[in-house]
Design a protein around this motif. Structure first.
Motif, mmCIF file in Angstrom:
data_model
loop_
_atom_site.group_PDB
_atom_site.id
_atom_site.type_symbol
_atom_site.label_atom_id
_atom_site.label_comp_id
_atom_site.label_asym_id
_atom_site.label_seq_id
_atom_site.Cartn_x
_atom_site.Cartn_y
_atom_site.Cartn_z
ATOM 1 N N MET A 161 0.851 -1.197 0.000
ATOM 2 C CA MET A 161 0.000 0.000 0.000
ATOM 3 C C MET A 161 0.885 1.245 0.000
ATOM 4 O O MET A 161 1.840 1.327 0.776
ATOM 5 C CB MET A 161 -0.912 0.004 1.225
ATOM 6 N N PRO A 162 0.587 2.214 -0.849
ATOM 7 C CA PRO A 162 1.408 3.425 -0.911
ATOM 8 C C PRO A 162 1.446 4.161 0.415
ATOM 9 O O PRO A 162 0.436 4.283 1.109
ATOM 10 C CB PRO A 162 0.706 4.271 -1.985
ATOM 11 N N VAL A 163 2.632 4.641 0.778
ATOM 12 C CA VAL A 163 2.839 5.352 2.034
ATOM 13 C C VAL A 163 3.210 6.806 1.725
ATOM 14 O O VAL A 163 4.084 7.068 0.894
ATOM 15 C CB VAL A 163 3.964 4.691 2.852
ATOM 16 N N LEU A 164 2.554 7.730 2.405
ATOM 17 C CA LEU A 164 2.853 9.149 2.208
ATOM 18 C C LEU A 164 4.311 9.442 2.553
ATOM 19 O O LEU A 164 4.885 8.852 3.464
ATOM 20 C CB LEU A 164 1.933 10.012 3.066
ATOM 21 N N ARG A 165 4.920 10.355 1.817
ATOM 22 C CA ARG A 165 6.294 10.748 2.098
ATOM 23 C C ARG A 165 6.374 11.393 3.488
ATOM 24 O O ARG A 165 5.578 12.271 3.818
ATOM 25 C CB ARG A 165 6.779 11.743 1.036
ATOM 26 N N LYS A 166 7.359 10.963 4.276
ATOM 27 C CA LYS A 166 7.496 11.459 5.641
ATOM 28 C C LYS A 166 7.793 12.951 5.677
ATOM 29 O O LYS A 166 7.358 13.664 6.583
ATOM 30 C CB LYS A 166 8.611 10.694 6.355
ATOM 31 N N GLU A 167 8.566 13.431 4.686
ATOM 32 C CA GLU A 167 8.964 14.835 4.678
ATOM 33 C C GLU A 167 7.993 15.728 3.911
ATOM 34 O O GLU A 167 8.284 16.897 3.659
ATOM 35 C CB GLU A 167 10.364 14.977 4.081
ATOM 36 N N GLY A 168 6.854 15.166 3.500
ATOM 37 C CA GLY A 168 5.875 15.952 2.766
ATOM 38 C C GLY A 168 6.052 15.833 1.260
ATOM 39 O O GLY A 168 6.941 15.131 0.777
ATOM 40 N N PRO A 169 5.212 16.491 0.485
ATOM 41 C CA PRO A 169 5.250 16.402 -0.975
ATOM 42 C C PRO A 169 6.628 16.729 -1.543
ATOM 43 O O PRO A 169 7.272 17.699 -1.126
ATOM 44 C CB PRO A 169 4.207 17.437 -1.412
ATOM 45 N N TYR A 170 7.057 15.907 -2.517
ATOM 46 C CA TYR A 170 8.381 16.043 -3.122
ATOM 47 C C TYR A 170 8.229 15.941 -4.629
ATOM 48 O O TYR A 170 7.630 14.981 -5.137
ATOM 49 C CB TYR A 170 9.297 14.938 -2.600
ATOM 50 N N ILE A 171 8.761 16.917 -5.340
ATOM 51 C CA ILE A 171 8.603 16.984 -6.794
ATOM 52 C C ILE A 171 9.973 17.004 -7.459
ATOM 53 O O ILE A 171 10.842 17.801 -7.089
ATOM 54 C CB ILE A 171 7.820 18.257 -7.204
ATOM 55 N N TRP A 172 10.169 16.142 -8.435
ATOM 56 C CA TRP A 172 11.362 16.185 -9.280
ATOM 57 C C TRP A 172 10.999 16.981 -10.522
ATOM 58 O O TRP A 172 9.906 16.805 -11.090
ATOM 59 C CB TRP A 172 11.797 14.769 -9.636
ATOM 60 N N VAL A 173 11.881 17.868 -10.955
ATOM 61 C CA VAL A 173 11.566 18.809 -12.034
ATOM 62 C C VAL A 173 10.991 18.106 -13.264
ATOM 63 O O VAL A 173 10.018 18.578 -13.867
ATOM 64 C CB VAL A 173 12.815 19.634 -12.403
ATOM 65 N N THR A 174 11.579 16.980 -13.666
ATOM 66 C CA THR A 174 11.131 16.327 -14.903
ATOM 67 C C THR A 174 9.716 15.766 -14.820
ATOM 68 O O THR A 174 9.143 15.418 -15.851
ATOM 69 C CB THR A 174 12.098 15.192 -15.300
#
Length: 218
Positions: free
Chosen positions: A1-14
């Motif tokens: 089951m997908p787990v939310l990122r501990k440090e909050g939303p994270y975006i890679w530019v691409t």
């Protein structure tokens, strides 16, 4: 089951370049990767010739880096250029292929082994906007961009990273960082390149439509 990122939303530019210029429509794919830890979900199997791409990319990267150095620029490349910016809504990270500096003039370069695409330009424009935030020593410098293809280059002037572009980027980041899932727009043209398997996206289109409708009206 997908787990939310501990440090909050994270975006890679691409993840956002094609969405930003309208080549892709399914914001849900990037929203999913932004929200959930990449080790917690099942990836789709994709077939590509990564080794061949890497060889071509490296050759072009070496040639452009040499070109900058012969012009007197100080050049950093790939891993040296990695940056991470933590904002109020999300963290965004990227890794430009080359950064070349000579005095107050800075070039941000990305090399592409494939055919030219508008999203390539958007990627470099995002770097041009974010780098002065990530690297204080670049604040106040004139930052230009260039996308290098096999037989041509496309330069990007500083004024092209205008308020309209920045507002569009910030709006997209806001939508991807929101807890409410972004809309799904499944289609073969996008799903075939998406990392998210049908375990997490049952709407995923696994093969192109083969039906053809006939008519005698024309």
């Amino acid at each position: 089951m997908p787990v939310l990122r501990k440090e909050g939303p994270y975006i890679w530019v691409t993840w956002v370049t094609k969405l930003l210029i309208g080549d892709d429509s399914c914001e849900h794919a990037s929203w999913f990767k932004t929200q959930f830890d990449g080790k917690s979900w099942t990836r789709a199997e994709r077939v590509n010739n990564l080794a061949r791409w890497q060889v071509g990319h490296t050759d072009m990267l070496n040639a452009k880096a040499l070109d900058f150095r012969e012009q007197g620029y100080d050049v950093s490349r790939e891993a040296q250029n990695h940056f991470t910016i933590k904002g109020r809504q999300a963290t965004i990270a990227g890794k430009p292929d080359l950064i070349a500096r000579q005095g107050d003039l800075v070039w941000v370069a990305d090399v592409k082994a494939g055919r030219p695409r508008s999203s390539d330009l958007a990627q470099v424009m995002i770097y041009m906007y974010l780098l002065p935030i990530a690297r204080p020593e670049l604040r106040g410098a004139t930052i230009k961009g260039v996308v290098v293809y096999g037989n041509r280059e496309h330069e990007i002037q500083p004024e092209e990273v205008d308020p309209v572009f920045v507002q569009s980027l910030q709006g997209l980041i806001h939508r991807l960082a929101a807890l409410e899932p972004a809309a799904k727009v499944p289609s073969w043209s996008e799903c075939q390149f998406c990392d998210i398997s049908n375990v997490h996206c049952p709407e995923r289109v696994e093969q192109p439509a083969s039906s053809v409708v006939t008519t005698d009206r024309f």
